[in-house]
Motif scaffolding. Sequence first.
Motif, PDB file in Angstrom:
ATOM      1  N   LYS A  47       0.770  -1.259  -0.207  1.00 20.20           N
ATOM      2  CA  LYS A  47       0.131  -0.036  -0.020  1.00 20.20           C
ATOM      3  C   LYS A  47       0.957   1.297   0.007  1.00 20.20           C
ATOM      4  O   LYS A  47       0.193   2.378  -0.290  1.00 20.20           O
ATOM      5  CB  LYS A  47      -1.079  -0.146   1.197  1.00 20.20           C
ATOM      6  N   VAL A  48       2.071   1.125   0.449  1.00 16.90           N
ATOM      7  CA  VAL A  48       2.866   2.174   0.466  1.00 16.90           C
ATOM      8  C   VAL A  48       3.872   2.276  -0.650  1.00 16.90           C
ATOM      9  O   VAL A  48       4.823   1.452  -0.792  1.00 16.90           O
ATOM     10  CB  VAL A  48       3.746   2.079   1.752  1.00 16.90           C
ATOM     11  N   GLY A  49       3.570   3.325  -1.447  1.00 19.44           N
ATOM     12  CA  GLY A  49       4.333   3.568  -2.728  1.00 19.44           C
ATOM     13  C   GLY A  49       5.210   4.787  -2.483  1.00 19.44           C
ATOM     14  O   GLY A  49       5.656   5.377  -1.223  1.00 19.44           O
ATOM     15  N   LEU A  50       5.795   5.204  -3.472  1.00 20.17           N
ATOM     16  CA  LEU A  50       6.582   6.539  -3.522  1.00 20.17           C
ATOM     17  C   LEU A  50       5.923   7.789  -2.749  1.00 20.17           C
ATOM     18  O   LEU A  50       6.556   8.427  -1.929  1.00 20.17           O
ATOM     19  CB  LEU A  50       7.518   6.734  -4.741  1.00 20.17           C
ATOM     20  N   TRP A  51       4.928   7.924  -3.402  1.00 14.56           N
ATOM     21  CA  TRP A  51       3.899   9.106  -2.812  1.00 14.56           C
ATOM     22  C   TRP A  51       3.918   9.036  -1.166  1.00 14.56           C
ATOM     23  O   TRP A  51       3.998  10.140  -0.575  1.00 14.56           O
ATOM     24  CB  TRP A  51       2.906   9.191  -3.645  1.00 14.56           C
ATOM     25  N   GLU A  52       3.199   7.818  -0.955  1.00 14.94           N
ATOM     26  CA  GLU A  52       2.722   7.829   0.417  1.00 14.94           C
ATOM     27  C   GLU A  52       4.187   7.855   1.366  1.00 14.94           C
ATOM     28  O   GLU A  52       4.132   8.387   2.653  1.00 14.94           O
ATOM     29  CB  GLU A  52       2.344   6.289   0.804  1.00 14.94           C
ATOM     30  N   ALA A  53       5.108   7.194   0.944  1.00 16.48           N
ATOM     31  CA  ALA A  53       6.617   7.115   1.589  1.00 16.48           C
ATOM     32  C   ALA A  53       7.208   8.832   1.798  1.00 16.48           C
ATOM     33  O   ALA A  53       7.618   9.089   2.738  1.00 16.48           O
ATOM     34  CB  ALA A  53       7.454   6.439   0.997  1.00 16.48           C
ATOM     35  N   LEU A  54       6.902   9.470   0.501  1.00 15.15           N
ATOM     36  CA  LEU A  54       7.279  10.761   0.499  1.00 15.15           C
ATOM     37  C   LEU A  54       6.676  11.620   1.432  1.00 15.15           C
ATOM     38  O   LEU A  54       7.466  12.450   2.273  1.00 15.15           O
ATOM     39  CB  LEU A  54       7.180  11.504  -0.622  1.00 15.15           C
ATOM     40  N   PHE A  55       5.242  11.378   1.530  1.00 13.94           N
ATOM     41  CA  PHE A  55       4.530  12.004   2.676  1.00 13.94           C
ATOM     42  C   PHE A  55       4.663  11.960   3.910  1.00 13.94           C
ATOM     43  O   PHE A  55       5.044  12.761   4.886  1.00 13.94           O
ATOM     44  CB  PHE A  55       3.038  11.895   2.317  1.00 13.94           C
ATOM     45  N   THR A  56       4.936  10.585   4.215  1.00 15.29           N
ATOM     46  CA  THR A  56       5.291  10.180   5.553  1.00 15.29           C
ATOM     47  C   THR A  56       6.496  10.555   6.061  1.00 15.29           C
ATOM     48  O   THR A  56       6.760  10.944   7.162  1.00 15.29           O
ATOM     49  CB  THR A  56       5.083   8.558   5.865  1.00 15.29           C
ATOM     50  N   ALA A  57       7.642  10.544   5.284  1.00 17.66           N
ATOM     51  CA  ALA A  57       9.020  10.881   5.414  1.00 17.66           C
ATOM     52  C   ALA A  57       8.930  12.364   5.954  1.00 17.66           C
ATOM     53  O   ALA A  57       9.659  12.831   6.847  1.00 17.66           O
ATOM     54  CB  ALA A  57       9.980  10.497   4.380  1.00 17.66           C
ATOM     55  N   THR A  58       8.265  13.344   4.962  1.00 17.08           N
ATOM     56  CA  THR A  58       8.338  14.705   5.265  1.00 17.08           C
ATOM     57  C   THR A  58       7.597  15.124   6.611  1.00 17.08           C
ATOM     58  O   THR A  58       8.119  15.677   7.385  1.00 17.08           O
ATOM     59  CB  THR A  58       7.581  15.561   4.149  1.00 17.08           C
ATOM     60  N   SER A  59       6.466  14.272   6.964  1.00 19.97           N
ATOM     61  CA  SER A  59       5.735  14.373   8.154  1.00 19.97           C
ATOM     62  C   SER A  59       6.646  14.246   9.342  1.00 19.97           C
ATOM     63  O   SER A  59       6.610  14.696  10.480  1.00 19.97           O
ATOM     64  CB  SER A  59       4.752  13.802   8.226  1.00 19.97           C
ATOM     65  N   ALA A  60       7.621  13.081   9.163  1.00 21.14           N
ATOM     66  CA  ALA A  60       8.252  12.513  10.129  1.00 21.14           C
ATOM     67  C   ALA A  60       9.644  13.591  10.456  1.00 21.14           C
ATOM     68  O   ALA A  60       9.894  13.989  11.759  1.00 21.14           O
ATOM     69  CB  ALA A  60       8.877  11.097   9.853  1.00 21.14           C
ATOM     70  N   VAL A  61      10.067  13.938   9.388  1.00 17.11           N
ATOM     71  CA  VAL A  61      11.257  14.759   9.521  1.00 17.11           C
ATOM     72  C   VAL A  61      10.984  16.069   9.851  1.00 17.11           C
ATOM     73  O   VAL A  61      11.642  16.770  10.946  1.00 17.11           O
ATOM     74  CB  VAL A  61      12.116  14.842   8.134  1.00 17.11           C
ATOM     75  N   THR A  62       9.651  16.477   9.746  1.00 17.81           N
ATOM     76  CA  THR A  62       9.311  17.928  10.237  1.00 17.81           C
ATOM     77  C   THR A  62       8.462  17.758  11.427  1.00 17.81           C
ATOM     78  O   THR A  62       7.828  18.699  11.885  1.00 17.81           O
ATOM     79  CB  THR A  62       8.455  18.699   9.308  1.00 17.81           C
ATOM     80  N   VAL A  63       8.490  16.540  12.178  1.00 10.32           N
ATOM     81  CA  VAL A  63       7.930  16.317  13.226  1.00 10.32           C
ATOM     82  C   VAL A  63       6.362  16.793  13.469  1.00 10.32           C
ATOM     83  O   VAL A  63       5.870  17.398  14.391  1.00 10.32           O
ATOM     84  CB  VAL A  63       8.571  16.748  14.467  1.00 10.32           C
ATOM     85  N   THR A  64       5.617  16.365  12.586  1.00  9.66           N
ATOM     86  CA  THR A  64       4.081  16.910  12.222  1.00  9.66           C
ATOM     87  C   THR A  64       3.227  15.835  12.522  1.00  9.66           C
ATOM     88  O   THR A  64       2.357  16.125  13.412  1.00  9.66           O
ATOM     89  CB  THR A  64       4.058  17.353  10.612  1.00  9.66           C
ATOM     90  N   GLY A  65       3.361  14.735  11.856  1.00  9.59           N
ATOM     91  CA  GLY A  65       2.456  13.439  12.385  1.00  9.59           C
ATOM     92  C   GLY A  65       0.961  13.627  11.603  1.00  9.59           C
ATOM     93  O   GLY A  65       0.300  12.382  11.700  1.00  9.59           O
ATOM     94  N   LEU A  66       0.860  14.302  10.525  1.00 10.15           N
ATOM     95  CA  LEU A  66      -0.285  13.950   9.590  1.00 10.15           C
ATOM     96  C   LEU A  66       0.239  12.651   8.839  1.00 10.15           C
ATOM     97  O   LEU A  66       1.384  12.435   8.464  1.00 10.15           O
ATOM     98  CB  LEU A  66      -0.226  15.265   8.639  1.00 10.15           C
ATOM     99  N   CYS A  67      -0.930  11.890   8.501  1.00 11.74           N
ATOM    100  CA  CYS A  67      -0.574  10.648   7.854  1.00 11.74           C
ATOM    101  C   CYS A  67      -1.707  10.207   6.862  1.00 11.74           C
ATOM    102  O   CYS A  67      -2.614  10.661   6.904  1.00 11.74           O
ATOM    103  CB  CYS A  67      -0.518   9.478   8.743  1.00 11.74           C
TER     104      CYS A  67
END
Length: 467
Positions: A47-67
């Motif tokens: 279920k996790v493609g490049l787009w989902e991975a990009l959104f999750t990685a950005t949310s993690a590095v920016t310590v946001t938490g949106l998923c």
Amino acid sequence: MPFPKAVHRTQDLYRRLTVPQFTVVTGLLVIIAGTLILATPVCSNAKVGLWEALFTATSAVTVTGLCIIDIGQDLTNVGQGVLAAMILAGGLGLMAITTFLQGFVVRGTELRCRLDRGKTLDEFGVGGVGTTFRGIALTATVLILIGAIVLYIFGFNDITNHGERLWAALFHSISAYNNAGFGLWSDSLEHYRSNAVVNSVIIVLIVLGGLGWRVTSDLWSNRKHLQRRNLSLHTRLVIRTSLILILIGTVGLVITESLSQDHFLSSMGWSERLMSSLFGSISARTAGFTTVNLSLESISDSGLLLLMALMFIGASPGGTGGGIKTTTLAALMAATRSTLRGQDDVVIRNRQISDKVVLKAVGITVASLLFVLVMALLLGMSSSLNGEQAFTFLEMLFTCISAFATVGFDVGVTQNLSHFGQLVLIVGMFVGRLGILLLLSAIWEAVNKDRLHRQNRIGYPREDLYV
């Protein structure tokens, strides 16, 4: 040989970058690396493609938490470990990490460069960056481990598997201290809404992480003589403003949601109402954990407006949270008070605040407001052009502030957006974590390379302006 030449050219490029540019470039590289790792089968399912991975990685590095994925279901144990590592990298301070790395790339730097890098790290003086970074890392490690131990022994007792309980305790402790808001369960912490231990540990970690290195260091240095006069103005101002915001948020949520029928506090007793309101007030200031379901049906419009105000203000300088910061709000309030009193100077606690600080506070606030409004405008245009699910303006504005302030609160908008809408949130998270002024500074320095070392010696005549 081609490889050594490529390395040499890369080092040459990094030597030419200013500190803001270096921070932006390194942040992007960390996100790209995290994206590629999370997208592998070792870290995630199909279920996790490049787009989902990009959104999750950005949310993690920016310590946001949106998923847009389910962390507990769509990521493997390895993927969750990688996610926790990215949260730590972003939470301990993306600028601190890049400043530390810059020492390996730039050799023979002059004193001025060291001072610039020290300012980026919130360094107090000319001392080595490594010493301060070690202090930040040590403090974070101790607090995270204490939080994890308490959660493991007293908090997550309903998890019978000891390995799962240990990982849940450690992961949520990391996420809480770094104000990330990531959880291993799809309902965040709703299952533990009435658990006093879980609520207390998460609250304490969020607050300590959001106060910032300067404050915790000042408190620790004066722990034997912890009196107000021994603390710096910055520490006193951060603590005072934070306590006022927590109180306003807690009381405000109790009032708005108690007066509104059929909302999340209506079915609770008073002790649970106070705990849920306190948790929501603290989590809104960039943490993102929830003990109640956030939606237009579960919370009133006035409650959402209060949460948006708390999210926009955020944590404190040097902390693991986002927003415009508590000291920015304090400077603006002090400037307003001085204007109403007809004073020429801005004074806080018998200390005169420089005009440069006040102008910076105004610049941060105005630029942040404009950026959030542009984000909401783009989301609205995206919904209209692509025929997406219709969202109210309140929902879109709430989501934009949540992304920009790196909070992670969601009212059911993020997963239902198109890729363009999610891209708007990705940019918002990245800009919000770095800081709007740092990003603008990086762009300005790239466009105006020839003017960087020129001093403006031109004076202009003064003239009044009616406002």
